[in-house]
Design an enzyme around this catalytic site. Sequence first.
Site, short mmCIF file in Angstrom:
data_model
loop_
_atom_site.label_atom_id
_atom_site.label_comp_id
_atom_site.label_asym_id
_atom_site.label_seq_id
_atom_site.Cartn_x
_atom_site.Cartn_y
_atom_site.Cartn_z
N GLU A 57 -91.25 -48.26 50.97
CA GLU A 57 -90.62 -48.77 49.77
C GLU A 57 -91.23 -48.10 48.53
O GLU A 57 -92.31 -47.53 48.59
CB GLU A 57 -90.82 -50.30 49.72
CG GLU A 57 -90.27 -51.00 48.48
CD GLU A 57 -88.79 -50.80 48.27
OE1 GLU A 57 -88.39 -49.67 47.91
OE2 GLU A 57 -88.02 -51.77 48.43
N HIS B 84 -86.30 -49.32 53.58
CA HIS B 84 -86.41 -50.25 52.47
C HIS B 84 -85.32 -49.99 51.43
O HIS B 84 -84.71 -48.91 51.41
CB HIS B 84 -87.79 -50.11 51.83
CG HIS B 84 -88.90 -50.22 52.83
ND1 HIS B 84 -89.58 -51.38 53.07
CD2 HIS B 84 -89.43 -49.29 53.68
CE1 HIS B 84 -90.49 -51.18 54.01
NE2 HIS B 84 -90.41 -49.92 54.40
N HIS C 116 -84.67 -53.37 56.04
CA HIS C 116 -85.38 -54.42 56.78
C HIS C 116 -84.83 -55.81 56.45
O HIS C 116 -84.31 -56.06 55.36
CB HIS C 116 -86.88 -54.37 56.48
CG HIS C 116 -87.22 -54.69 55.06
ND1 HIS C 116 -87.25 -55.98 54.56
CD2 HIS C 116 -87.56 -53.89 54.02
CE1 HIS C 116 -87.58 -55.96 53.29
NE2 HIS C 116 -87.77 -54.70 52.93
N ARG D 41 -92.64 -54.73 57.94
CA ARG D 41 -91.31 -55.35 57.88
C ARG D 41 -90.22 -54.39 58.34
O ARG D 41 -89.24 -54.82 58.95
CB ARG D 41 -91.02 -55.87 56.48
CG ARG D 41 -91.11 -54.86 55.35
CD ARG D 41 -91.13 -55.60 54.00
NE ARG D 41 -91.08 -54.74 52.82
CZ ARG D 41 -92.14 -54.22 52.23
NH1 ARG D 41 -93.35 -54.42 52.75
NH2 ARG D 41 -92.01 -53.49 51.13
#
Length: 228
Positions: free
Chosen positions: A87, A179, A9, A60
């Site tokens: 993440e 991520h 991202h 995100r």
Amino acid sequence: MPRLILVRHGQSQWNLENRFTGWWDVDLTAKGEEEARAAGALLKAKGMLPTVAFTSFQTRAIRTLHFALEAAGRLWIPETKDWRLNERHYGGLTGLDKAETAAKHGDEQVKIWRRSFDTPPPVLEAGSEFDLGRDERYAGIAIPSTESLKDTIARVLPYYESAIVPALKAGETVLVAAHGNSLRALVKHLSGISDDEITGLEIPTGQPIVYELDDNLSALERYYLSER
């Protein structure tokens, strides 16, 4: 030939503020939005157009995917969201300023928490301001209280095998917008990187990484699309 494209991202607000983010849902900055659009424009310019996409449950990454697909003219392709592409969970470090945390606990301890393969940060206490127990997107999911990179890999790879591998075997060009640590898990697996070495691998925001795979999904080549 199967092809897998990985994109971290774009810059998030907490990237900008140098704070530990993990599972907390932080949005992109204006720069992050531009990074995502640039990634999609590059895919279009290089004629490397995804046919299916995967992302996490985090804003995100989702917005990065959508900005990239819009720029590539591919907003219409099927996409799948799954928490296992989230993440790494930074536990009790969530929300903390990285520099202040280093000043409090020492650079070496923070380095261990950030870069050790199998040492997780302190747990996130139940009921803290960053407790996601009431977040409806995680209803029915055993939300971790902290994760090491090893823990993150343990959830990412089974998802890769069950959901992404079938798409690759079907001949799809797969885009994964995720991520730093969930993508490290995939790179470690596909490139055969050791436990010690993977913790030092930096994955820049908004830069498509391309894997050219053989029919058995072994990596023939890994490269940044911007370098081709």
